[in-house]
Design an enzyme around this catalytic site. Structure first.
Site, PDB file in Angstrom:
ATOM      1  N   GLY A 169     -28.233  -2.529 -31.019  1.00 54.94           N
ATOM      2  CA  GLY A 169     -29.078  -2.235 -30.570  1.00 54.94           C
ATOM      3  C   GLY A 169     -29.381  -2.881 -29.052  1.00 54.94           C
ATOM      4  CD  GLN A 183     -28.816  -7.525 -25.478  1.00 54.71           C
ATOM      5  OE1 GLN A 183     -29.220  -6.522 -25.824  1.00 54.71           O
ATOM      6  NE2 GLN A 183     -28.313  -8.209 -26.250  1.00 54.71           N
ATOM      7  CB  CYS A 209     -29.456 -10.672 -30.381  1.00 55.14           C
ATOM      8  SG  CYS A 209     -29.420 -10.469 -29.111  1.00 55.14           S
ATOM      9  CG  LEU A 210     -24.605  -6.819 -29.937  1.00 56.12           C
ATOM     10  CD1 LEU A 210     -24.547  -6.148 -28.872  1.00 56.12           C
ATOM     11  CD2 LEU A 210     -23.570  -7.577 -31.297  1.00 56.12           C
ATOM     12  CG  HIS A 229     -33.833  -7.881 -31.247  1.00 59.26           C
ATOM     13  ND1 HIS A 229     -34.267  -8.345 -32.037  1.00 59.26           N
ATOM     14  CD2 HIS A 229     -33.247  -7.306 -30.250  1.00 59.26           C
ATOM     15  CE1 HIS A 229     -33.270  -9.169 -31.284  1.00 59.26           C
ATOM     16  NE2 HIS A 229     -32.783  -8.709 -30.663  1.00 59.26           N
ATOM     17  CD  GLU A 230     -32.526  -4.315 -28.552  1.00 57.90           C
ATOM     18  OE1 GLU A 230     -32.074  -4.452 -27.815  1.00 57.90           O
ATOM     19  OE2 GLU A 230     -31.497  -4.228 -29.493  1.00 57.90           O
ATOM     20  CG  HIS A 268     -33.334  -8.410 -25.531  1.00 60.93           C
ATOM     21  ND1 HIS A 268     -32.553  -9.236 -25.426  1.00 60.93           N
ATOM     22  CD2 HIS A 268     -33.063  -7.246 -26.665  1.00 60.93           C
ATOM     23  CE1 HIS A 268     -31.959  -9.721 -26.797  1.00 60.93           C
ATOM     24  NE2 HIS A 268     -32.074  -8.664 -27.220  1.00 60.93           N
TER      25      HIS A 268
HETATM   26 NI    NI Z   1     -31.304  -8.594 -28.848  1.00 57.88          NI
END
Ligand code: NI
Length: 185
Positions: A46, A51, A109-110, A151-152, A155
């Site tokens: 995701g 991000q 998470c990236l 989660h997304e 963000h």
């Molecule tokens: Ni994330």
């Protein structure tokens, strides 16, 4: 298409509250294509637009679940890890009716590379969102997709999964990340 640089903690831009998308044009479609390419390359399941430094309410998700194989030829399996691609785009997403029932998942998470921690979230949600053409959708979502979508969506509010941890745990994660970066430098 292009692979975009991914912002990592403690980049302050990750705390931005993203703005709704109001124009559904070719520029948006290009950004979405770039976000997918960036997510697959990372690799991740995701990615939120913030991000990659774009403060708009856009998410791409692909759980890339492994293809089920019948292993009739003994226990040693040398198949490549084939996955089923299921790219999904969520624009201006909202969560309705989160269940009281919670699920714990070890999230990563990236933007917090190589760090994982248990986070508890509602197991079942109803999600409402728009697609890349501006059409509205509503769907009941559960399982890993429900976790990932929540989660997304965090963000988009400037919230990272580590913000759900105790202060002590969050500091431990950030310390480990700083140590890894130092070793890699
Ligand atoms: Ni994330």
């Amino acid at each position: 298409m292009a692979i975009l640089p991914i912002l990592e903690v403690p980049d302050p831009r990750l705390k931005t509250v993203s703005e709704p998308v109001t124009v559904f044009d070719d520029e948006l479609k290009t950004l979405i294509a770039d976000m997918f390419e960036t997510m697959y390359d990372a690799p991740g399941i995701g990615l939120a637009a913030i991000q990659v430094g774009v403060p708009k309410r856009i998410l791409v998700i692909d759980l890339q679940e492994p293809v089920e194989h019948d292993h009739e030829h003994g226990e040693h399996c040398h198949h490549d890890h084939e996955v089923i691609r299921d790219p999904r785009v969520f624009i201006n997403p909202e969560i309705l009716n989160p269940s009281e029932d919670l699920t714990v998942y070890s999230e990563g998470c990236l933007s917090v590379p190589d760090q994982y921690a248990d986070v508890e979230r509602p197991s079942v949600i109803t999600a409402r969102w728009q697609d890349e053409n501006g059409n509205s959708h509503e769907e009941q979502i559960e399982g890993l997709l429900a976790t990932c979508l929540q989660h997304e969506i965090d963000h988009l509010e400037g919230i990272l999964f580590i913000d759900h941890l105790s202060r002590l745990k969050r500091q431990m994660v950030l310390k480990k990340l700083a140590k890894l970066r130092k070793e890699a430098a």
